[in-house]
Design a protein around this motif. Structure first.
Motif, PDB file in Angstrom:
ATOM      1  N   MET A 295       0.839  -1.211   0.000  1.00 54.16           N
ATOM      2  CA  MET A 295       0.000   0.000   0.000  1.00 54.16           C
ATOM      3  C   MET A 295       0.871   1.257   0.000  1.00 54.16           C
ATOM      4  SD  MET A 295      -2.729  -1.323   2.829  1.00 54.16           S
ATOM      5  CE  MET A 295      -3.418   0.261   3.266  1.00 54.16           C
ATOM      6  N   ALA A 296       1.911   1.238   0.824  1.00 50.93           N
ATOM      7  CA  ALA A 296       2.776   2.425   0.938  1.00 50.93           C
ATOM      8  C   ALA A 296       3.512   2.678  -0.378  1.00 50.93           C
ATOM      9  CB  ALA A 296       3.762   2.239   2.098  1.00 50.93           C
ATOM     10  N   VAL A 297       4.008   1.597  -1.007  1.00 49.29           N
ATOM     11  CA  VAL A 297       4.693   1.761  -2.300  1.00 49.29           C
ATOM     12  C   VAL A 297       3.717   2.338  -3.318  1.00 49.29           C
ATOM     13  CG1 VAL A 297       5.676   0.486  -4.254  1.00 49.29           C
ATOM     14  CG2 VAL A 297       6.447  -0.033  -1.927  1.00 49.29           C
ATOM     15  N   LEU A 298       2.492   1.851  -3.316  1.00 49.39           N
ATOM     16  CA  LEU A 298       1.498   2.360  -4.276  1.00 49.39           C
ATOM     17  C   LEU A 298       1.198   3.839  -4.047  1.00 49.39           C
ATOM     18  CD1 LEU A 298      -0.839  -0.699  -4.601  1.00 49.39           C
ATOM     19  CD2 LEU A 298       0.389   0.449  -6.459  1.00 49.39           C
ATOM     20  N   ARG A 299       1.177   4.252  -2.795  1.00 56.14           N
ATOM     21  CA  ARG A 299       0.965   5.682  -2.530  1.00 56.14           C
ATOM     22  C   ARG A 299       2.093   6.503  -3.152  1.00 56.14           C
ATOM     23  NH1 ARG A 299      -2.627   8.256  -2.811  1.00 56.14           N
ATOM     24  NH2 ARG A 299      -3.866   7.528  -1.048  1.00 56.14           N
ATOM     25  N   LEU A 300       3.343   5.998  -3.029  1.00 58.00           N
ATOM     26  CA  LEU A 300       4.462   6.744  -3.620  1.00 58.00           C
ATOM     27  C   LEU A 300       4.356   6.764  -5.147  1.00 58.00           C
ATOM     28  CD1 LEU A 300       7.550   5.598  -1.476  1.00 58.00           C
ATOM     29  CD2 LEU A 300       5.890   7.400  -1.013  1.00 58.00           C
ATOM     30  N   LEU A 301       3.893   5.657  -5.717  1.00 54.12           N
ATOM     31  CA  LEU A 301       3.806   5.563  -7.181  1.00 54.12           C
ATOM     32  C   LEU A 301       2.601   6.324  -7.728  1.00 54.12           C
ATOM     33  CD1 LEU A 301       4.561   1.736  -7.693  1.00 54.12           C
ATOM     34  CD2 LEU A 301       6.112   3.648  -8.162  1.00 54.12           C
ATOM     35  N   SER A 302       1.531   6.393  -6.944  1.00 52.19           N
ATOM     36  CA  SER A 302       0.274   7.003  -7.412  1.00 52.19           C
ATOM     37  C   SER A 302      -0.245   7.963  -6.351  1.00 52.19           C
ATOM     38  CB  SER A 302      -0.776   5.910  -7.673  1.00 52.19           C
ATOM     39  OG  SER A 302      -0.282   4.936  -8.545  1.00 52.19           O
ATOM     40  N   PRO A 303       0.400   9.132  -6.228  1.00 50.96           N
ATOM     41  CA  PRO A 303       0.114  10.027  -5.092  1.00 50.96           C
ATOM     42  C   PRO A 303      -1.345  10.444  -4.976  1.00 50.96           C
ATOM     43  CG  PRO A 303       2.049  10.775  -6.303  1.00 50.96           C
ATOM     44  CD  PRO A 303       1.471   9.642  -7.092  1.00 50.96           C
ATOM     45  N   LEU A 304      -2.057  10.542  -6.111  1.00 56.56           N
ATOM     46  CA  LEU A 304      -3.427  11.074  -6.058  1.00 56.56           C
ATOM     47  C   LEU A 304      -4.511  10.003  -6.069  1.00 56.56           C
ATOM     48  CD1 LEU A 304      -3.051  14.132  -8.454  1.00 56.56           C
ATOM     49  CD2 LEU A 304      -3.151  14.155  -5.953  1.00 56.56           C
ATOM     50  N   ALA A 305      -4.117   8.750  -6.141  1.00 52.79           N
ATOM     51  CA  ALA A 305      -5.140   7.693  -6.210  1.00 52.79           C
ATOM     52  C   ALA A 305      -5.855   7.551  -4.872  1.00 52.79           C
ATOM     53  CB  ALA A 305      -4.484   6.363  -6.579  1.00 52.79           C
ATOM     54  N   ASN A 306      -7.123   7.189  -4.935  1.00 50.27           N
ATOM     55  CA  ASN A 306      -7.831   6.806  -3.715  1.00 50.27           C
ATOM     56  C   ASN A 306      -7.414   5.378  -3.367  1.00 50.27           C
ATOM     57  OD1 ASN A 306      -9.417   9.093  -3.000  1.00 50.27           O
ATOM     58  ND2 ASN A 306     -10.710   8.698  -4.783  1.00 50.27           N
ATOM     59  N   ILE A 307      -6.880   5.211  -2.159  1.00 51.98           N
ATOM     60  CA  ILE A 307      -6.377   3.898  -1.731  1.00 51.98           C
ATOM     61  C   ILE A 307      -7.107   3.484  -0.458  1.00 51.98           C
ATOM     62  CG2 ILE A 307      -4.351   2.604  -0.913  1.00 51.98           C
ATOM     63  CD1 ILE A 307      -2.586   4.325  -2.671  1.00 51.98           C
ATOM     64  N   PRO A 308      -7.942   2.446  -0.513  1.00 53.58           N
ATOM     65  CA  PRO A 308      -8.643   2.029   0.693  1.00 53.58           C
ATOM     66  C   PRO A 308      -7.777   1.167   1.606  1.00 53.58           C
ATOM     67  CG  PRO A 308      -9.334   0.659  -1.152  1.00 53.58           C
ATOM     68  CD  PRO A 308      -8.336   1.661  -1.701  1.00 53.58           C
ATOM     69  N   SER A 309      -8.079   1.240   2.879  1.00 51.93           N
ATOM     70  CA  SER A 309      -7.527   0.284   3.827  1.00 51.93           C
ATOM     71  C   SER A 309      -8.592  -0.813   3.912  1.00 51.93           C
ATOM     72  CB  SER A 309      -7.306   0.970   5.180  1.00 51.93           C
ATOM     73  OG  SER A 309      -6.400   0.216   5.942  1.00 51.93           O
ATOM     74  N   THR A 310      -8.270  -1.996   3.425  1.00 50.13           N
ATOM     75  CA  THR A 310      -9.310  -2.998   3.132  1.00 50.13           C
ATOM     76  C   THR A 310      -9.765  -3.779   4.366  1.00 50.13           C
ATOM     77  OG1 THR A 310      -7.656  -4.674   2.640  1.00 50.13           O
ATOM     78  CG2 THR A 310      -8.402  -3.338   0.798  1.00 50.13           C
ATOM     79  N   SER A 311     -10.963  -4.337   4.242  1.00 57.54           N
ATOM     80  CA  SER A 311     -11.495  -5.131   5.349  1.00 57.54           C
ATOM     81  C   SER A 311     -10.736  -6.450   5.497  1.00 57.54           C
ATOM     82  CB  SER A 311     -12.996  -5.383   5.169  1.00 57.54           C
ATOM     83  OG  SER A 311     -13.251  -5.899   3.894  1.00 57.54           O
ATOM     84  N   ALA A 312     -10.035  -6.900   4.431  1.00 55.06           N
ATOM     85  CA  ALA A 312      -9.232  -8.127   4.546  1.00 55.06           C
ATOM     86  C   ALA A 312      -8.162  -7.961   5.625  1.00 55.06           C
ATOM     87  CB  ALA A 312      -8.591  -8.467   3.202  1.00 55.06           C
ATOM     88  N   LEU A 313      -7.660  -6.725   5.787  1.00 54.98           N
ATOM     89  CA  LEU A 313      -6.656  -6.478   6.827  1.00 54.98           C
ATOM     90  C   LEU A 313      -7.245  -6.771   8.202  1.00 54.98           C
ATOM     91  CD1 LEU A 313      -5.223  -3.105   5.472  1.00 54.98           C
ATOM     92  CD2 LEU A 313      -3.916  -5.225   5.744  1.00 54.98           C
ATOM     93  N   ASN A 314      -8.463  -6.277   8.423  1.00 55.85           N
ATOM     94  CA  ASN A 314      -9.103  -6.482   9.726  1.00 55.85           C
ATOM     95  C   ASN A 314      -9.512  -7.930   9.952  1.00 55.85           C
ATOM     96  OD1 ASN A 314      -8.953  -4.135  11.163  1.00 55.85           O
ATOM     97  ND2 ASN A 314     -11.173  -3.993  11.483  1.00 55.85           N
TER      98      ASN A 314
END
Ligand code: SAM
Ligand code: SF4
Length: 331
Positions: free
Chosen positions: A237-256
């Motif tokens: 997720m963190a790498v994707l934020r760096l690669l795609s600064p403006l994208a909407n990135i959810p914190s998914t329910s799979a994590l929980n």
């Protein structure tokens, strides 16, 4: 960022630095705001047989349900009442609902509740995707799951990566805000495959990117495979934020599903979206794509409130905005 550099970050070469850089970039682009999307899981019927998913057609143990068109529209009304600006209409690949049923949901949800509508209906025909867009659907979420052709074919029997990618292109041409993503630690996924998956996701220039860890479901062929690593999903997720600064990135329910509280932690390292379920509690436990999904047995109102509390716990602010793609406004 090159694939080799991404591979190093995924291996943990610079965890604190990676996470703080992703958090800073998220704050720069979104401030403290976290967008909420209310997910209406309106049918758990599916004609596909994905080896990872509890809704696969071969799983006869699952109790199947379908909500009526009116029930789905009522959920949109609830979203409005709860000040949620977007609903995500999701199901298994269930062709019982016609193009007209889905169009009616889109039109009436928007007219009555004034919400943005995201569709997540799987592999529907191109002309249906265009039809729903013409009827006002705003966004479509179609995870590619992995860009590795062989792993894709193995995980989704009878389906092809080329077809999934062509559908994403159709969605973009039709003018949808397009979301996609991958499952980290999917059985058979190597570090090289994941690094390449992240590069390919960034190249697609998506409006929304969802990465969630693999969660084994006992009634699937992958039931005995190890659960995905939460840390690996966080790094992705963190790498994707760096690669795609403006994208909407959810914190998914799979994590929980893997660890209570992991979803809110995801908001501290690059995510800016949370997607609480608005599915009526009479059926939500049956939307069991993996164990722990919708395990939080409560009415939709309480689920939304719990999501808002989780957002506040990590010092962020639950937003009531529609939260459309910033990427589009800047191109
Ligand atoms: N049928 C549609 C599709 O597959 O695109 C939408 C519904 S499907 C249940 C939504 C997502 O659930 C999939 O894109 C997949 O990433 C995720 N999923 C299914 N089984 C999973 C599992 N065992 N672990 C993690 N994610 C899973
Ligand atoms: Fe069906 Fe989607 Fe589950 Fe695959 S992931 S079995 S398409 S619901």
């Amino acid at each position: 960022m090159q694939q080799a550099e991404i591979a190093k970050l995924l291996a943990g070469a610079d965890d604190p630095g990676l996470f703080s850089a992703a958090a800073a970039l998220t704050r720069e682009n979104f401030g403290d705001e976290v967008y909420l999307r209310g997910v209406v899981e309106f049918s758990n019927h599916c004609r596909n047989n994905c080896r990872y998913c509890g809704l696969r057609v071969a799983n006869t143990a699952v109790h199947r349900y379908r909500l009526s068109v009116e029930d789905v529209i009522a959920c949109a009304g609830l979203a409005r009442e709860l000040s949620i600006g977007t609903i995500v209409i999701q199901s298994g690949d269930d062709f019982h609902y016609t193009r007209h049923d889905i169009a009616r949901i889109v039109v009436e949800a928007k007219a009555r509740a004034d919400v943005a509508v995201t569709l997540s209906l799987g592999d529907r025909a191109d002309d249906e995707l265009l039809f729903w867009r013409e009827h006002g659907a705003d966004r479509y979420l179609l995870k590619v799951e992995t860009f590795d052709e062989a792993l894709y074919a193995q995980s989704r029997p009878g389906l092809t990566l080329a077809d999934r990618l062509a559908r994403l292109e159709t969605l973009r041409r039709a003018g949808y805000e397009v979301g996609s993503g991958v499952i980290t630690d999917l059985p058979g996924m190597t570090p090289e495959i994941l690094a390449n998956d992240l590069v390919r996701l960034a190249e697609l220039d998506l409006d929304m990117i969802a990465v969630g860890p693999f969660v084994p479901h006992p009634a699937t062929p992958y039931g005995d495979a190890p659960a995905g690593s939460i840390l690996a999903a966080f790094r992705a997720m963190a790498v994707l934020r760096l690669l795609s600064p403006l994208a909407n990135i959810p914190s998914t329910s799979a994590l929980n599903a893997l660890r209570d509280g992991a979803r809110e932690q995801g908001l501290t390292l690059g995510a800016n979206v949370v997607m609480p379920s608005l599915t009526p509690e009479t059926v939500s436990p049956d939307y069991a794509i993996y164990p722990g999904k919708n395990a939080f047995r409560a009415d939709a109102r309480s689920r939304v409130e719990a999501a808002r509390e989780a957002i506040r716990r990590v010092g962020r602010m639950p937003s009531t905005a529609v939260g459309g793609s910033k990427r589009r406004r800047h191109v």
